[in-house]
Write a protein that holds these residues in place. Structure first.
Motif, PDB file in Angstrom:
ATOM      1  N   LEU A  68       0.830  -1.204   0.000  1.00 55.19           N
ATOM      2  CA  LEU A  68       0.000   0.000   0.000  1.00 55.19           C
ATOM      3  C   LEU A  68       0.873   1.266   0.000  1.00 55.19           C
ATOM      4  O   LEU A  68       0.549   2.254  -0.653  1.00 55.19           O
ATOM      5  N   TYR A  69       1.986   1.184   0.721  1.00 58.69           N
ATOM      6  CA  TYR A  69       2.916   2.318   0.756  1.00 58.69           C
ATOM      7  C   TYR A  69       3.461   2.594  -0.652  1.00 58.69           C
ATOM      8  O   TYR A  69       3.541   3.739  -1.095  1.00 58.69           O
ATOM      9  N   ASP A  72       0.446   4.285  -2.534  1.00 57.98           N
ATOM     10  CA  ASP A  72      -0.050   5.600  -2.113  1.00 57.98           C
ATOM     11  C   ASP A  72       1.058   6.640  -1.974  1.00 57.98           C
ATOM     12  O   ASP A  72       0.826   7.818  -2.225  1.00 57.98           O
ATOM     13  N   ALA A  73       2.267   6.202  -1.596  1.00 57.56           N
ATOM     14  CA  ALA A  73       3.340   7.188  -1.404  1.00 57.56           C
ATOM     15  C   ALA A  73       4.292   7.213  -2.592  1.00 57.56           C
ATOM     16  O   ALA A  73       4.707   8.280  -3.039  1.00 57.56           O
ATOM     17  N   GLN A  74       4.647   6.061  -3.109  1.00 65.14           N
ATOM     18  CA  GLN A  74       5.596   5.995  -4.232  1.00 65.14           C
ATOM     19  C   GLN A  74       4.892   6.049  -5.587  1.00 65.14           C
ATOM     20  O   GLN A  74       5.548   6.148  -6.621  1.00 65.14           O
ATOM     21  N   HIS A  75       3.560   5.934  -5.566  1.00 70.48           N
ATOM     22  CA  HIS A  75       2.771   5.935  -6.810  1.00 70.48           C
ATOM     23  C   HIS A  75       3.242   4.859  -7.771  1.00 70.48           C
ATOM     24  O   HIS A  75       3.397   5.084  -8.963  1.00 70.48           O
ATOM     25  N   ARG A 100       2.465   4.617 -11.460  1.00 75.09           N
ATOM     26  CA  ARG A 100       1.029   4.765 -11.746  1.00 75.09           C
ATOM     27  C   ARG A 100       0.782   5.695 -12.917  1.00 75.09           C
ATOM     28  O   ARG A 100       1.359   6.770 -12.992  1.00 75.09           O
ATOM     29  N   ILE A 110      -9.622   4.072  -2.945  1.00 75.62           N
ATOM     30  CA  ILE A 110      -8.462   4.406  -2.130  1.00 75.62           C
ATOM     31  C   ILE A 110      -8.506   3.537  -0.874  1.00 75.62           C
ATOM     32  O   ILE A 110      -9.494   3.561  -0.137  1.00 75.62           O
ATOM     33  N   ILE A 111      -7.460   2.758  -0.671  1.00 77.11           N
ATOM     34  CA  ILE A 111      -7.380   1.949   0.545  1.00 77.11           C
ATOM     35  C   ILE A 111      -6.612   2.758   1.590  1.00 77.11           C
ATOM     36  O   ILE A 111      -5.502   3.212   1.344  1.00 77.11           O
ATOM     37  N   LYS A 112      -7.259   2.942   2.753  1.00 74.40           N
ATOM     38  CA  LYS A 112      -6.617   3.760   3.785  1.00 74.40           C
ATOM     39  C   LYS A 112      -5.619   2.922   4.581  1.00 74.40           C
ATOM     40  O   LYS A 112      -4.551   3.393   4.943  1.00 74.40           O
TER      41      LYS A 112
END
Lengths: 136, 476
Positions: A68-69, A72-75, A100, A110-112
């Motif tokens: 997930l990191y 969401d952070a590294q795209h 992405r 979006i997965i939190k």
């Protein structure tokens, strides 16, 4: 090798694998495919991926949190996983995917976060099965 | 499970229902809602919450309660500040997810002819969904400032007006925190997302005031019938999500050391006074500040979009901003004694009564505004807090209508275009990044918001002020 589980507010995932390693790989693919349409993701770049935990449950939560990191952070969308080793407290592997591109990788949700809620990992006669719920 | 009706709107699960419960569960609901509530695991989750070490008063469930993870969504629990625990699961992944409402200087009649243009402008200017980066570009040092100063940082840097700060819960900023308690990963996730709403049930909604139930309170809030109001629902984005992930993991390990075991690992907790507890609270406050900064930035984008369509003189005055995923240190009367407690509100809104010193002067006589979003096709509500809430629910009420259907069930057999045109027939224009986003938020997926509001109003926890009807919605 995964399916979606119903939950009033969030979403769950049930994954299988012939081995523990395959289970972790399939859970990761399952989670990414809930977030993004992975049909056109090319596994052209290799990324290292590892996690640690105090037991198998936390290894799975932390492994998926790592994926997930990346998202969401590294795209980076990962779509192929290879678990090299799982020990009592560590998991090490490699993943392949690409940055992405919303035009080619349709976002789905979006997965939190990855939760421990009703988390279940079970060894069956000839396979492994896990259920995990994601906050969305 | 024994569920005894205490009166028309309150039900009790006694503490002896299950081993390990330290207190009762009290559920606020109507007969009809309690039937819906019993269909998922939310009451079991409220019973799990009742096992938290140091819990004082009952484990509370609001009428919008539904199954979450660890805590139910719509749950309230207070723990003793000196001897109790803090649970990141009692706050949730979306730390300081919340709602702000702003009154515009426009009427429904003025907005209606340009509604489509307005919704399109909002959709362009307010990033939503998975792809969008926010309009606020900041470096690492500036992010630390945002974490320390919350909404104030945004106003100081041109995203809003000084007055906006006056009308936010805590003035849009919690203190007693160190930005270094937020991991670099959390900062990495959140930094590009400042000024975005995300997805799921988050939205920006253009509404008009449909009914006024309390004229005095409505006047204090500057709203009247047919006036257009904007409601914004979003939180701390990836930053808060990662903070929750980080600390649930850390506390899971720390629980053994503190000799705590919980029935659900997502209820991982640590003594408030332990270093794990204090560090989490610091990171949680920083995340809350990020969320306030985020809502402030979104509101400024909304303000600008309105001005592009209706001219520069259009005003958007903040009515109030509430958080509904938070843990806060507050003083409450417990067993007749004023006590320092940590109130976990997981999908619950603070509802302080008239006269409370924590609410803005303009609302001191009417009580704190409570903002309750409904589903996108129905209604939303503004209420005010009450003394009964202080006495019964640690000054808390519900936070929404509450989900009824899973997202997959909501999508089944429905077509996004049909849903969109049905809403348009009702005068509601919806734009979303994804078709699934529209289907998952259909009105049928939620409980009847009017019924939920009736329960809190009749139970005396909050007082109806105004009912709002949607006109335009953008969502992720």
């Amino acid at each position: 090798m995964f399916e979606v589980l119903e939950h009033t507010a969030d979403i769950g995932l049930r994954a299988w694998g012939e081995t523990k390693e395959a289970l972790f790989e399939n859970a990761a693919i399952g989670m990414v495919s809930l977030a993004v349409d992975i049909a056109d993701v090319e596994p052209r770049i290799a990324y290292p991926i590892a996690a640690s935990g105090t037991d198998l449950d936390s290894l799975l939560v932390n492994w998926l949190s790592e994926v997930l990191y990346y998202l969401d952070a590294q795209h980076v969308v990962l779509r192929k996983f290879h678990v090299e080793q799982i020990t009592a407290q560590n998991i090490v592997g490699q993943a392949w995917g690409e940055p992405r591109d919303p035009a080619r990788h349709r976002p789905k949700l979006i997965i939190k976060g990855v939760t421990y809620h009703q988390l279940r990992i079970a060894e069956q006669p000839e396979s492994w099965c896990a259920e995990v719920f994601l906050d969305i | 499970m024994e569920l005894r009706a205490l009166d028309r709107y309150r039900f009790r699960i006694p503490r002896d229902e299950r081993l390990g419960m330290r207190t009762d569960v009290i559920v606020y609901a109507s007969q009809n809602l309690i039937g819906q509530i019993r269909k998922d695991l939310s009451l079991e989750q409220a019973m799990n919450v009742a096992t938290l070490p140091g819990i004082v008063g009952p484990s509370l469930a609001m009428p919008d309660i539904h199954q979450g993870y660890g805590f139910p969504i719509g749950g309230v629990a207070a723990t003793e500040w000196e001897n109790g625990v803090v649970s990141p699961g009692g706050v949730g992944f979306d730390i300081n997810c919340g709602v702000r409402s702003a009154a515009t200087s426009l009427t429904e009649e003025e907005v209606r002819p340009k509604l489509r243009d307005l919704v399109h402008q909002l959709f362009r200017d307010v990033p939503s969904g998975a792809g969008g980066e926010g309009p606020v570009r900041i470096n690492g040092r500036q992010l630390d400032e945002v974490l320390a100063k919350g909404a104030r940082w945004m106003v100081e840097n041109g995203y809003g007006e000084e007055r906006d700060l006056e009308f936010a819960e805590e003035n849009g900023r919690l203190e007693e925190l160190d930005p270094h308690d937020v991991s670099s990963r959390a900062k990495e996730r959140g930094r590009p997302q400042l000024g975005t709403i995300g997805s799921g049930n988050h939205f920006v909604e253009v509404q008009y005031v449909d009914e006024i139930h309390n004229g005095e309170a409505a006047r204090a809030m500057g709203i009247e019938k047919k006036q257009v109001v904007v409601m914004i629902h979003c939180g701390s984005r990836g930053l808060g999500h990662q903070v929750c992930t980080d600390y649930v993991g850390q506390m899971g390990a720390a629980m053994k050391r503190h000799n705590i075991s919980m029935p659900d690992r997502q209820l991982a907790c640590a003594p408030i006074q332990s270093s794990e507890g204090q560090t989490y609270l610091s990171a949680m406050r920083a995340s809350a500040n990020f969320a306030w900064a985020n809502r402030q930035a979104v509101m400024q984008s909304v303000r600008d979009a309105f001005r592009k369509i209706f001219g520069k003189s259009v005003k958007l005055d903040l009515i109030y901003d509430v958080c509904h995923n938070i843990a806060k240190r507050e003083k409450h009367v417990v067993n007749g004694k004023k006590t320092d407690v940590l109130v976990h509100r997981k999908g619950a809104t603070r509802a302080f009564p008239p006269g409370h010193r924590s609410i803005p002067g303009a609302y001191r006589e009417v009580g704190q505004p409570v903002l309750i979003p409904g589903s996108m096709g129905t209604a939303s509500w503004i209420l005010t807090g009450s003394q009964a809430a202080m006495e019964q629910t640690f000054g808390s009420v519900c936070h929404g209508a509450g989900r009824l259907l899973s997202r997959t069930a909501a999508r089944k057999g429905r077509d996004a275009k049909q849903v969109q045109s049905r809403l348009e027939e009702d005068g509601i224009i919806v734009r979303s990044e994804s078709r699934d986003g529209i289907l998952e938020e259909i009105p049928e997926a939620y409980k009847d918001v009017d019924e939920v509001i009736e329960v809190v109003h009749q139970a005396g926890l909050a007082v109806k002020v105004a009912r709002l009807r949607p006109m335009g919605v953008i969502k992720g």
